[in-house]
Design a protein around this motif. Sequence first.
Motif, PDB file in Angstrom:
ATOM      1  N   GLY A   1       0.784  -1.226   0.000  1.00 17.18           N
ATOM      2  CA  GLY A   1       0.000   0.000   0.000  1.00 17.18           C
ATOM      3  C   GLY A   1       0.818   1.277   0.000  1.00 17.18           C
ATOM      4  N   ASN A   2       0.181   2.353  -0.473  1.00 19.11           N
ATOM      5  CA  ASN A   2       0.798   3.671  -0.492  1.00 19.11           C
ATOM      6  C   ASN A   2      -0.314   4.714  -0.496  1.00 19.11           C
ATOM      7  N   TRP A   3      -0.314   5.606   0.500  1.00 18.99           N
ATOM      8  CA  TRP A   3      -1.346   6.650   0.577  1.00 18.99           C
ATOM      9  C   TRP A   3      -1.222   7.641  -0.573  1.00 18.99           C
ATOM     10  N   LEU A   4      -2.370   8.111  -1.083  1.00 17.43           N
ATOM     11  CA  LEU A   4      -2.363   9.266  -1.965  1.00 17.43           C
ATOM     12  C   LEU A   4      -2.098  10.507  -1.119  1.00 17.43           C
ATOM     13  N   PRO A   5      -1.431  11.518  -1.668  1.00 17.10           N
ATOM     14  CA  PRO A   5      -1.100  12.708  -0.869  1.00 17.10           C
ATOM     15  C   PRO A   5      -2.314  13.400  -0.251  1.00 17.10           C
ATOM     16  N   ASN A   6      -3.510  13.264  -0.872  1.00 17.52           N
ATOM     17  CA  ASN A   6      -4.688  13.911  -0.309  1.00 17.52           C
ATOM     18  C   ASN A   6      -5.308  13.129   0.845  1.00 17.52           C
ATOM     19  N   GLY A   7      -4.795  11.909   1.121  1.00 18.39           N
ATOM     20  CA  GLY A   7      -5.267  11.122   2.242  1.00 18.39           C
ATOM     21  C   GLY A   7      -6.623  10.481   2.059  1.00 18.39           C
ATOM     22  N   GLN A   8      -7.181  10.562   0.848  1.00 22.00           N
ATOM     23  CA  GLN A   8      -8.522  10.017   0.628  1.00 22.00           C
ATOM     24  C   GLN A   8      -8.528   8.516   0.367  1.00 22.00           C
ATOM     25  N   GLY A   9      -7.362   7.944   0.060  1.00 21.90           N
ATOM     26  CA  GLY A   9      -7.299   6.520  -0.213  1.00 21.90           C
ATOM     27  C   GLY A   9      -5.880   6.059  -0.448  1.00 21.90           C
ATOM     28  N   LEU A  10      -5.746   4.781  -0.802  1.00 26.29           N
ATOM     29  CA  LEU A  10      -4.433   4.184  -1.002  1.00 26.29           C
ATOM     30  C   LEU A  10      -4.375   3.442  -2.327  1.00 26.29           C
ATOM     31  N   LEU A  11      -3.170   3.286  -2.849  1.00 33.27           N
ATOM     32  CA  LEU A  11      -2.906   2.386  -3.955  1.00 33.27           C
ATOM     33  C   LEU A  11      -2.343   1.099  -3.374  1.00 33.27           C
ATOM     34  N   VAL A  12      -2.898  -0.027  -3.768  1.00 37.01           N
ATOM     35  CA  VAL A  12      -2.438  -1.320  -3.279  1.00 37.01           C
ATOM     36  C   VAL A  12      -2.325  -2.283  -4.453  1.00 37.01           C
ATOM     37  N   VAL A  13      -1.703  -3.428  -4.213  1.00 40.18           N
ATOM     38  CA  VAL A  13      -1.486  -4.442  -5.250  1.00 40.18           C
ATOM     39  C   VAL A  13      -2.347  -5.656  -4.922  1.00 40.18           C
ATOM     40  N   THR A  14      -3.005  -6.198  -5.946  1.00 39.95           N
ATOM     41  CA  THR A  14      -3.851  -7.374  -5.753  1.00 39.95           C
ATOM     42  C   THR A  14      -3.887  -8.195  -7.031  1.00 39.95           C
TER      43      THR A  14
ATOM     44  N   ASP B   1      -1.127 -12.713 -12.667  1.00 38.96           N
ATOM     45  CA  ASP B   1      -1.102 -11.285 -12.979  1.00 38.96           C
ATOM     46  C   ASP B   1      -1.466 -10.473 -11.739  1.00 38.96           C
ATOM     47  N   ASN B   2      -0.779  -9.372 -11.534  1.00 39.95           N
ATOM     48  CA  ASN B   2      -1.095  -8.450 -10.451  1.00 39.95           C
ATOM     49  C   ASN B   2      -1.526  -7.106 -11.012  1.00 39.95           C
ATOM     50  N   ALA B   3      -2.424  -6.448 -10.283  1.00 43.67           N
ATOM     51  CA  ALA B   3      -2.905  -5.126 -10.674  1.00 43.67           C
ATOM     52  C   ALA B   3      -2.664  -4.139  -9.546  1.00 43.67           C
ATOM     53  N   ILE B   4      -2.512  -2.879  -9.905  1.00 46.62           N
ATOM     54  CA  ILE B   4      -2.493  -1.790  -8.923  1.00 46.62           C
ATOM     55  C   ILE B   4      -3.896  -1.196  -8.900  1.00 46.62           C
TER      56      ILE B   4
ATOM     57  N   ALA C   1      -3.596  -2.471 -14.953  1.00 49.47           N
ATOM     58  CA  ALA C   1      -3.786  -3.917 -15.070  1.00 49.47           C
ATOM     59  C   ALA C   1      -3.743  -4.293 -16.543  1.00 49.47           C
ATOM     60  N   GLU C   2      -3.164  -5.451 -16.825  1.00 48.95           N
ATOM     61  CA  GLU C   2      -3.075  -5.937 -18.200  1.00 48.95           C
ATOM     62  C   GLU C   2      -2.821  -7.436 -18.166  1.00 48.95           C
ATOM     63  N   ALA C   3      -3.510  -8.158 -19.019  1.00 42.92           N
ATOM     64  CA  ALA C   3      -3.332  -9.606 -19.071  1.00 42.92           C
ATOM     65  C   ALA C   3      -1.884  -9.945 -19.388  1.00 42.92           C
ATOM     66  N   GLY C   4      -1.331 -10.905 -18.620  1.00 40.09           N
ATOM     67  CA  GLY C   4       0.040 -11.342 -18.849  1.00 40.09           C
ATOM     68  C   GLY C   4       1.092 -10.487 -18.171  1.00 40.09           C
ATOM     69  N   LYS C   5       0.660  -9.487 -17.361  1.00 39.56           N
ATOM     70  CA  LYS C   5       1.629  -8.607 -16.707  1.00 39.56           C
ATOM     71  C   LYS C   5       1.334  -8.502 -15.216  1.00 39.56           C
TER      72      LYS C   5
ATOM     73  N   PHE D   1       6.161   2.879 -10.746  1.00 37.63           N
ATOM     74  CA  PHE D   1       5.761   1.509 -10.447  1.00 37.63           C
ATOM     75  C   PHE D   1       6.739   0.551 -11.109  1.00 37.63           C
ATOM     76  N   LEU D   2       6.602  -0.726 -10.781  1.00 31.86           N
ATOM     77  CA  LEU D   2       7.371  -1.781 -11.418  1.00 31.86           C
ATOM     78  C   LEU D   2       6.409  -2.702 -12.156  1.00 31.86           C
ATOM     79  N   VAL D   3       6.820  -3.200 -13.318  1.00 28.96           N
ATOM     80  CA  VAL D   3       5.973  -4.088 -14.100  1.00 28.96           C
ATOM     81  C   VAL D   3       6.842  -5.118 -14.804  1.00 28.96           C
ATOM     82  N   SER D   4       6.348  -6.353 -14.873  1.00 26.41           N
ATOM     83  CA  SER D   4       7.068  -7.422 -15.550  1.00 26.41           C
ATOM     84  C   SER D   4       6.077  -8.396 -16.157  1.00 26.41           C
ATOM     85  N   PRO D   5       6.482  -9.173 -17.167  1.00 23.94           N
ATOM     86  CA  PRO D   5       5.630 -10.279 -17.613  1.00 23.94           C
ATOM     87  C   PRO D   5       5.406 -11.240 -16.456  1.00 23.94           C
ATOM     88  N   SER D   6       4.220 -11.836 -16.397  1.00 21.50           N
ATOM     89  CA  SER D   6       3.869 -12.688 -15.261  1.00 21.50           C
ATOM     90  C   SER D   6       4.492 -14.071 -15.337  1.00 21.50           C
ATOM     91  N   GLU D   7       4.880 -14.500 -16.522  1.00 22.13           N
ATOM     92  CA  GLU D   7       5.463 -15.823 -16.688  1.00 22.13           C
ATOM     93  C   GLU D   7       6.786 -15.716 -17.430  1.00 22.13           C
TER      94      GLU D   7
END
Length: 735
Positions: free
Chosen positions: A262-275, A288-291, A307-311, A327-333
């Motif tokens: 997780g990482n807070w947005l500067p306005n404090g209204q929410g967070l970016l997380v990975v799932t 595959d993981n998405a932000i 988010a993108e299939a295969g990444k 951010f960091l991104v890589s092929p999933s396989e």
Amino acid sequence: MKATYLVLIALTAQVVCAQPKTKVTATDLTRIKQVGGIELAPDGQRAVYTLATIEPNPDQKEEYEYKTHIYLTGLKPGDGKALTRGSESARQAVWSPDGQRIAFVRSVKGKGQIFIMSLDGGEAWQLTNGTYGASSPLWSPDGKRIAFTAGLTMTQLLADSLVNPGKNGPRWSLEKPGFTTNDFIKKDKKIKPNPDGSLAEIRAYLDKDVEDKKAKVINRLNFQGESTTEPELNFSHVYVVDVVEGATPKALTRGFSSYQGGNWLPNGQGLLVVTDRDSLKHPDREQDNAIVYIPADGSGTRKVILAEAGKSYRSPDISPDGKQLAFLVSPSEGVNFAQIGLATVAGTNVSNLELVTFDRAANGLSWTTAPASAKGKKGTAGYAIYFTAPANGGSPLYRLDPATRQVTQLTDFTQGVTSFDVNGNRVVLAKTEITNPSELYITDASAKTQTKLSNHNDWVAQRQLSTPEKRTYKNSLGQTVDYWIMKPAVFEISKKYPLLLNMHGGPTAMWGPGEPSMWHEFQYMCSQGYGVVYANPRGSGGYGLNFQRANIKDWGTGPAEDVLAAVTDAAKEKWVDTSRQVITGGSYAGYLTAWIVGHDNRFKAAFAQRGVYDLTTFLGEGNAWRLIPNYFAYPWSADANVLTANSPYTFVQNIKTPLLIKHGENDLRTGPIQSEMMYKSLKILGRPVEYVRMPGATHELSRTGNVRQRIDRILRIYEFFERYVGPDAQALTQK
């Protein structure tokens, strides 16, 4: 009288300075202290960090235990002081936005919980007391709340109305044969277990056997953990809690997916997380993981950001002004590593995605307001991104200018930056170097001049150390292979010494003077009178994607060429006794050890550690099974013969070199059965072989395992080799 006293002090100091340096010992392993978890205060005037140590266990003689505690430094040499102490470790310290408090994690009854400590004085107080524990605290920008993660088992999630409203099952299939839906998880409490009753009562009886740990029922794909089988899935969810004693945490995520990073947005209204990208796919099958964005109001809604299939997207980090996302991104396989990505952010919308040209595996992205080297693009001037990456035998610190996309290397390849933080023009980092395994340093934005802040491992100055000499080799693919040669620590030019080829695993690991995990082992073997040579053969990380992929469908022949070229060159040194060469390696390098002695007879003895020896069966014996399809093919495919051709076990009858095989009994990353098959076969063949199993040990034995077993391991390497290349072996040979 005063003058005489001063003279005595001076003479004593001369005697101390004149003391000869001593050899690195096996138990020096317990003296190494590791600096990490660096966090600069918001004003940049102080920093907290963690110090990991190995301490004698007060309740068990000859046993040790790992401790981690939090230190505070005013960024002046030698002023570090412990903020936490005691039997329970403390970790993951983070500053409040006003710089007056820190939040950190400490275990309570076996579960991590978040504590708050004021730096104006006073005891730390416990913020969370959740059943599932709490970790990875993140202060909100206004300092009033903390977001954290907690782990739940499938059973806990099914019964938890906060993260599973309605207490329903997952929408993806639990893959239980014979059942088309997940309705079987719903239990009718009126039905009593009865082994002689109806089908429903028999099923209740079988379920109770599972509860009572009389049986493990496995339906999932990734059921092997690190030390035991894990039939039940685990999930990580994000919560937020007011920083007030007695406050009740609120769940921000829900359902049968995991959320982290997780990482807070500067306005404090929410967070970016990975799932997981696809929440309708079984977590074991979704790679595959998405932000995603999750609001901090607890509504449970989420918005997909990237988010993108295969990444796989991960490590989201927002610029201080909220206008840029790194951010960091890589092929999933396949055989890959993550690349750095940048995007423009407007609220929760992203645009202008672009990948940075950088052929190394970046990690630890961290924005700072330090001026970038160039300005130009709107929204990027005045910022820089710092990160580290394994490269050419070290782990340098790098700076990325988000305006120009230019990457600058700040530290050299002989250093390994293991932790860092940056604030404005100030950088605090921990690093490993040849002369010291871990210390804290401060530097400016360019990192050219570094000032040592800590002295946690100053005892090393009294040890006789060996300095590695770097060389290169051009392999048959035209690639440049780095390798290093270390002389015995106590060296006499007229003498001849045995030579040890030590190899790394992975296969995408990388060794060099700045790699911390081998500092002690290399220096210990050199102190015992061995020369050491180690290399980064094709397939290693730290040399770009093409180099890392150069061992696809070739784990044996090509990499063996590279490491043998290194040892062949080292053996040309006048101090090397070419009749006394030995070889060792762990994990993939356990594989490579067995491969080499099945194809080459130059070594007097070999030690294969926690290796993989039969690729055709590895698919079922270890949780690292995806290495098989990523590098080779599935055993049932038309290309399956490549597995047999690349298996050391195929050539077991050719092994005549005395071989010691070691494996942890609880190692499920590679599986001990492979070692037993190799040992038993060599025993049947009448070859000189010995097998050591470490009770309770996992694949991480050499790094974070039981300390006595770690000492046993390094002594066992030395003792076995001494049987064949030590003074007694030499005397027998001469007779």
